[in-house]
Design a protein around this motif. Structure first.
Motif, mmCIF file in Angstrom:
data_model
loop_
_atom_site.group_PDB
_atom_site.id
_atom_site.type_symbol
_atom_site.label_atom_id
_atom_site.label_comp_id
_atom_site.label_asym_id
_atom_site.label_seq_id
_atom_site.Cartn_x
_atom_site.Cartn_y
_atom_site.Cartn_z
ATOM 1 N N ILE A 110 6.190 -11.419 -2.246
ATOM 2 C CA ILE A 110 7.183 -10.418 -2.672
ATOM 3 C C ILE A 110 7.263 -10.398 -4.210
ATOM 4 O O ILE A 110 7.226 -11.442 -4.863
ATOM 5 N N ASN A 111 7.345 -9.160 -4.752
ATOM 6 C CA ASN A 111 7.548 -8.938 -6.189
ATOM 7 C C ASN A 111 6.413 -9.406 -7.102
ATOM 8 O O ASN A 111 6.604 -9.533 -8.310
ATOM 9 N N MET A 112 5.238 -9.669 -6.534
ATOM 10 C CA MET A 112 4.065 -9.959 -7.369
ATOM 11 C C MET A 112 3.337 -8.638 -7.644
ATOM 12 O O MET A 112 3.312 -7.753 -6.779
ATOM 13 N N PRO A 113 2.708 -8.456 -8.833
ATOM 14 C CA PRO A 113 2.008 -7.180 -9.095
ATOM 15 C C PRO A 113 0.673 -7.086 -8.334
ATOM 16 O O PRO A 113 -0.126 -8.023 -8.369
ATOM 17 N N TYR A 114 0.487 -5.977 -7.621
ATOM 18 C CA TYR A 114 -0.745 -5.766 -6.839
ATOM 19 C C TYR A 114 -1.314 -4.371 -7.105
ATOM 20 O O TYR A 114 -0.581 -3.444 -7.464
ATOM 21 N N ILE A 115 -2.623 -4.267 -6.880
ATOM 22 C CA ILE A 115 -3.283 -2.954 -6.826
ATOM 23 C C ILE A 115 -3.506 -2.664 -5.344
ATOM 24 O O ILE A 115 -4.117 -3.466 -4.636
ATOM 25 N N VAL A 116 -2.978 -1.537 -4.876
ATOM 26 C CA VAL A 116 -3.119 -1.144 -3.464
ATOM 27 C C VAL A 116 -4.055 0.058 -3.388
ATOM 28 O O VAL A 116 -3.939 0.988 -4.203
ATOM 29 N N PHE A 117 -4.947 0.020 -2.398
ATOM 30 C CA PHE A 117 -5.930 1.112 -2.270
ATOM 31 C C PHE A 117 -6.004 1.542 -0.808
ATOM 32 O O PHE A 117 -6.104 0.714 0.101
ATOM 33 N N GLY A 118 -5.945 2.869 -0.567
ATOM 34 C CA GLY A 118 -6.048 3.357 0.807
ATOM 35 C C GLY A 118 -5.784 4.844 0.871
ATOM 36 O O GLY A 118 -5.616 5.512 -0.158
ATOM 37 N N LYS A 119 -5.699 5.368 2.108
ATOM 38 C CA LYS A 119 -5.501 6.817 2.293
ATOM 39 C C LYS A 119 -4.066 7.065 2.738
ATOM 40 O O LYS A 119 -3.654 6.574 3.792
ATOM 41 N N PRO A 120 -3.287 7.821 1.947
ATOM 42 C CA PRO A 120 -1.899 8.068 2.339
ATOM 43 C C PRO A 120 -1.803 9.107 3.464
ATOM 44 O O PRO A 120 -2.505 10.113 3.445
ATOM 45 N N THR A 121 -0.956 8.828 4.471
ATOM 46 C CA THR A 121 -0.714 9.826 5.530
ATOM 47 C C THR A 121 0.796 9.990 5.686
ATOM 48 O O THR A 121 1.564 9.048 5.431
ATOM 49 N N LEU A 122 1.193 11.171 6.124
ATOM 50 C CA LEU A 122 2.620 11.480 6.280
ATOM 51 C C LEU A 122 3.029 11.173 7.712
ATOM 52 O O LEU A 122 2.422 11.664 8.672
ATOM 53 N N PHE A 123 4.034 10.296 7.882
ATOM 54 C CA PHE A 123 4.538 9.962 9.214
ATOM 55 C C PHE A 123 6.035 10.210 9.196
ATOM 56 O O PHE A 123 6.769 9.547 8.469
ATOM 57 N N GLY A 124 6.487 11.191 9.983
ATOM 58 C CA GLY A 124 7.890 11.609 9.881
ATOM 59 C C GLY A 124 8.084 12.253 8.511
ATOM 60 O O GLY A 124 7.375 13.164 8.130
ATOM 61 N N GLN A 125 9.042 11.748 7.759
ATOM 62 C CA GLN A 125 9.294 12.285 6.409
ATOM 63 C C GLN A 125 8.725 11.362 5.323
ATOM 64 O O GLN A 125 8.954 11.569 4.149
ATOM 65 N N LYS A 126 8.015 10.309 5.742
ATOM 66 C CA LYS A 126 7.602 9.271 4.791
ATOM 67 C C LYS A 126 6.087 9.143 4.721
ATOM 68 O O LYS A 126 5.388 9.284 5.729
ATOM 69 N N PHE A 127 5.588 8.807 3.512
ATOM 70 C CA PHE A 127 4.164 8.499 3.375
ATOM 71 C C PHE A 127 3.927 7.023 3.674
ATOM 72 O O PHE A 127 4.764 6.170 3.353
ATOM 73 N N ASN A 128 2.775 6.735 4.304
ATOM 74 C CA ASN A 128 2.392 5.326 4.461
ATOM 75 C C ASN A 128 0.884 5.170 4.277
ATOM 76 O O ASN A 128 0.141 6.159 4.332
ATOM 77 N N ILE A 129 0.459 3.935 4.062
ATOM 78 C CA ILE A 129 -0.980 3.620 4.003
ATOM 79 C C ILE A 129 -1.223 2.519 5.027
ATOM 80 O O ILE A 129 -0.609 1.439 4.946
ATOM 81 N N ALA A 130 -2.057 2.801 6.031
ATOM 82 C CA ALA A 130 -2.342 1.805 7.072
ATOM 83 C C ALA A 130 -3.491 0.900 6.616
ATOM 84 O O ALA A 130 -4.479 1.378 6.070
ATOM 85 N N HIS A 131 -3.314 -0.402 6.848
ATOM 86 C CA HIS A 131 -4.334 -1.421 6.526
ATOM 87 C C HIS A 131 -4.957 -1.202 5.142
ATOM 88 O O HIS A 131 -6.160 -0.989 5.001
ATOM 89 N N PRO A 132 -4.128 -1.238 4.094
ATOM 90 C CA PRO A 132 -4.660 -0.993 2.746
ATOM 91 C C PRO A 132 -5.491 -2.174 2.227
ATOM 92 O O PRO A 132 -5.358 -3.295 2.739
ATOM 93 N N ASP A 133 -6.327 -1.914 1.222
ATOM 94 C CA ASP A 133 -6.963 -2.991 0.457
ATOM 95 C C ASP A 133 -5.960 -3.408 -0.600
ATOM 96 O O ASP A 133 -5.391 -2.539 -1.289
ATOM 97 N N ILE A 134 -5.739 -4.715 -0.756
ATOM 98 C CA ILE A 134 -4.779 -5.184 -1.764
ATOM 99 C C ILE A 134 -5.446 -6.258 -2.624
ATOM 100 O O ILE A 134 -6.030 -7.208 -2.095
ATOM 101 N N ASP A 135 -5.346 -6.079 -3.934
ATOM 102 C CA ASP A 135 -5.880 -7.078 -4.866
ATOM 103 C C ASP A 135 -4.789 -7.439 -5.863
ATOM 104 O O ASP A 135 -4.002 -6.573 -6.275
#
Length: 698
Positions: A110-135
């Motif tokens: 929690i609260n550590m800086p990360y680079i997140v990579f993935g494809k955003p999709t809209l679910f309900g009213q919210k965007f999410n990224i499933a199984h992202p790459d995180i570095d």
């Protein structure tokens, strides 16, 4: 790459025996060289970092920089998932994992800086990224920039932690271990002429591209080399075959052809037929063995051309034969040719698996005395007991259905190999013909005989059956016959057969006053033949069938082809099926029945069928839509070798250029004996025993 390239991958850092076994089984990667030639299938630009407030629903893969503020497990059982709330200060997005929750919460803090990579999709009213790459985020200079390669991986590979990122690491390890062992595989002269990147730079930049320009140059080099060696082999093989094999010389046109032309020709030859007969006559008079591919849509008059060429062979003291893939097709050729030759003194026989022993013995005997001039049959023709007195011309119909070994047996039926004419109704796009049939000269019949009307193709939705049955009834009342074809594929065979059976029963109920027959691949050959013959003799007016009727039966009275679930067929297959009608003088119809819901690509396929009757246009479109791997009629898989980076559709210009360069090399040095070309001999030998099945290219 000399010997190091053959090093087993299990010895590479990060691989070991277990992962090596998975790479062997799943993607045919055994050696360091295999790994370096396991190319990424796509690249994604990792140079830009987006803000969460910029995200919209149409974005491809994106990169975000921020922190996870909390983890929460939501749902039960199969719907259970771990959600991480992620923010960059401009908004929030959910990171979602459907498995491996405990591993994720242990790994990411929690609260550590990360680079997140993935494809955003809209679910309900919210965007999410499933199984992202995180570095973990490192400062801008140290962070990887530029293009990120993506490698194909299977489910089994992913289960064993061999995802795209893991492959990238292994490839990096393989490259650094072998960088000093990579040796050039093309002569300097070819590299200069084609302005290509050197091999070491190409392999580096295809896996770890620094810029888009370097990536394009690397891909060009590797695609060119792959296509160049295929063309070099085909061209070398062809010129050696021509030099080695002497052909029979057919110099004269005599009584057989002349009397046929004057008395029996059913209609004026089209310009295309005349041109092709002239081309082939020239081939057969040179003293070289002819190997020609004759392409022409269904009903374009290929059989008539073949017959006239067989009569030229007979005029020159030789015999001829036609080999067809099925008994139905062989019988059809026999009947057509007997009709054409009515009243002429030319002996013709039919030899198939069901020919009686007594007839078989007579045929064998008459072949040896040269009393029998034309033999038509199935693969029964290649049996050792079938010996000719003087076989001069072999015609093979629907060539892709015969293996090379079967055709080679026909070659050995005379002292010199007979002339070979291969006929196909499957239009083959030029790039594919150049590769798959690269050693054959190609002739195309591009005109229909006079009096033939183009088939009218209609797209009908399956909810509008009333209108469909009404138009079918109108045709039946006019005395016509109808085909109704259902798809049948192995994966859903039981369900497909059930649909066909239900369709058959339904048609019997809708048209009780007409006889309906049924044909599918699960019937015994004898029963299938009997059902087909009922339709041929008009004892049945409607035939419900699977695609077993795609090639063969010629019923001029059949004027309607209804194709159920047309969205499940490829373009070339739809075109082949359509060619079963339109063989008489009446207007014929092809009705493509589909549901309303169609993908954009499927709708495009159906539209092309409705708009065009041109087989070559359709084959080109099929090649573009589906790629060469699925093309009907060319060894099913399309190509007899695995292309690792080139694509016959997208890279057709590179293919043409590679062929040109290969031809120039051989014009200058036919046996590749010059010191500069020893590298080519070495590579051809290596490829011959490796990835390409050269034997299929003939």
């Amino acid at each position: 790459m000399a010997d190091y390239g053959q090093t087993d991958i299990k010895y590479l850092a990060g691989v070991g025996p277990k992962k090596a076994e998975i790479l062997n089984k799943e993607v045919d990667v055994f050696s360091v060289e295999d790994l370096l030639y396991y190319f990424p299938y796509k690249y994604i630009d990792r140079s830009r970092i987006f803000f969460i407030h910029e995200i919209d629903g149409n974005m491809p893969y994106i990169q975000l920089k921020g922190r996870i503020t909390e983890f929460e497990t939501i749902g039960e059982g199969r719907n259970k998932r771990l959600v991480g709330r992620f923010t960059d200060g401009t908004g929030y997005i959910d990171l979602v994992w459907f498995q491996g929750g405990r591993f994720i919460t242990d790994k990411y803090k929690i609260n550590m800086p990360y680079i997140v990579f993935g494809k955003p999709t809209l679910f309900g009213q919210k965007f999410n990224i499933a199984h992202p790459d995180i570095d973990p985020y490192i400062d801008e200079k140290a962070r990887q920039m530029g293009l990120m390669p993506y490698y194909n991986t299977t489910e089994t590979m992913k289960r064993h932690y061999l995802n795209s990122k893991a492959i990238q690491k292994i490839v990096a390890s393989a490259f650094s271990a072998s960088v000093n062992h990579i040796t050039e595989t093309l002569p300097e002269k070819v590299i200069q002429e084609a302005r290509l990147m050197d091999l070491k730079s190409a392999i580096r930049n295809v896996h770890f591209p620094e810029t888009v320009v370097l990536l394009r140059d690397a891909q060009l080099r590797l695609k060119f080399e792959e296509l160049f060696y295929i063309q070099l082999n085909i061209l070398k093989y062809t010129s050696e075959r021509k030099a080695k094999l002497k052909g029979f010389v057919f110099t004269k046109v005599g009584d057989y052809l002349n009397s046929f032309y004057e008395n029996n020709l059913p209609f004026e030859l089209t310009g295309a037929q005349k041109r092709i007969i002239k081309e082939i006559r020239q081939d057969m008079a040179t003293g070289e063995q002819m190997n020609r591919l004759l392409q022409g849509d269904v009903g374009s008059g290929k059989t008539l051309v073949a017959l006239m060429l067989m009569l030229i062979a007979i005029d020159n003291g030789f015999q001829a034969c036609i080999m067809a893939p099925t008994e139905i097709l062989a019988t059809q050729h026999y009947n057509t040719i007997m009709e054409f030759l009515d009243g002429l003194d030319v002996s013709v026989e039919l030899l198939t698996g069901s020919t009686k022993k007594k007839d078989r013995e007579r045929i064998h005997s008459n072949l040896l005395t040269n009393d029998l001039k034309i033999l038509i049959g199935t693969h029964a023709l290649i049996e050792d007991t079938v010996q000719f007195a003087n076989l001069g011309l072999v015609v093979i119909d629907e060539q892709h259905r015969f293996g090379v070994a079967q055709r080679a047996k026909l070659w050995s039926k005379n002292i010199n190999p007979p002339h070979m004419l291969v006929m196909t109704a499957t239009p083959i796009p030029r790039t594919l013909a150049m590769t798959v049939y690269g050693d054959l000269d190609v002739s195309v019949i591009d005109e229909l005989p006079p009096g033939r009307k183009p088939i009218h193709t209609i797209h009908q939705y399956d909810k509008k059956r009333g209108a469909l049955y009404q138009s079918m009834r109108k045709q039946l009342e006019e005395g016509r016959q109808i085909y109704i074809v259902y798809p049948l594929i192995e994966e859903s065979e039981k369900l497909d057969l059930k649909n066909l059976e239900e369709g058959y029963e339904h048609i019997c109920e809708v048209f009780p006053e007409y006889t309906v027959c049924k044909v599918h691949g699960k019937l015994k050959p004898k029963d299938k033949e009997a059902e087909m013959q009922r339709f041929v003799r008009n004892e049945a007016q409607i035939m419900v069938a699977t695609t077993v009727i795609e090639v063969g039966v010629n019923v001029p009275n059949a004027s309607v082809m209804v194709i159920e679930s047309a969205q499940r067929f490829g373009l070339s297959q739809l075109h082949q099926l359509r060619g079963r009608v339109g063989r008489g003088a009446d207007q014929s119809y092809c009705i493509l029945v589909t549901p309303y819901e169609l993908s954009a690509e499927t709708r495009k396929r159906i539209d092309i069928m409705v708009e065009s009757n041109d087989g070559f246009e359709i084959a080109e479109a099929d090649l573009k839509l589906r790629g060469p791997g699925d093309l009907e009629g060319t060894q099913q898989s399309g190509i007899p070798f695995n292309l690792r980076i080139a694509n016959l559709v997208k890279d057709s210009e590179i293919l043409k250029y590679a062929r040109e360069v290969a031809q120039n090399v051989l014009d200058d040095d036919p046996q590749l004996e010059k010191p500069d070309n020893l590298i080519l001999r070495r590579q051809l030998k290596k490829l011959g025993g490796n990835r390409y099945n050269w034997g299929l290219i003939s």
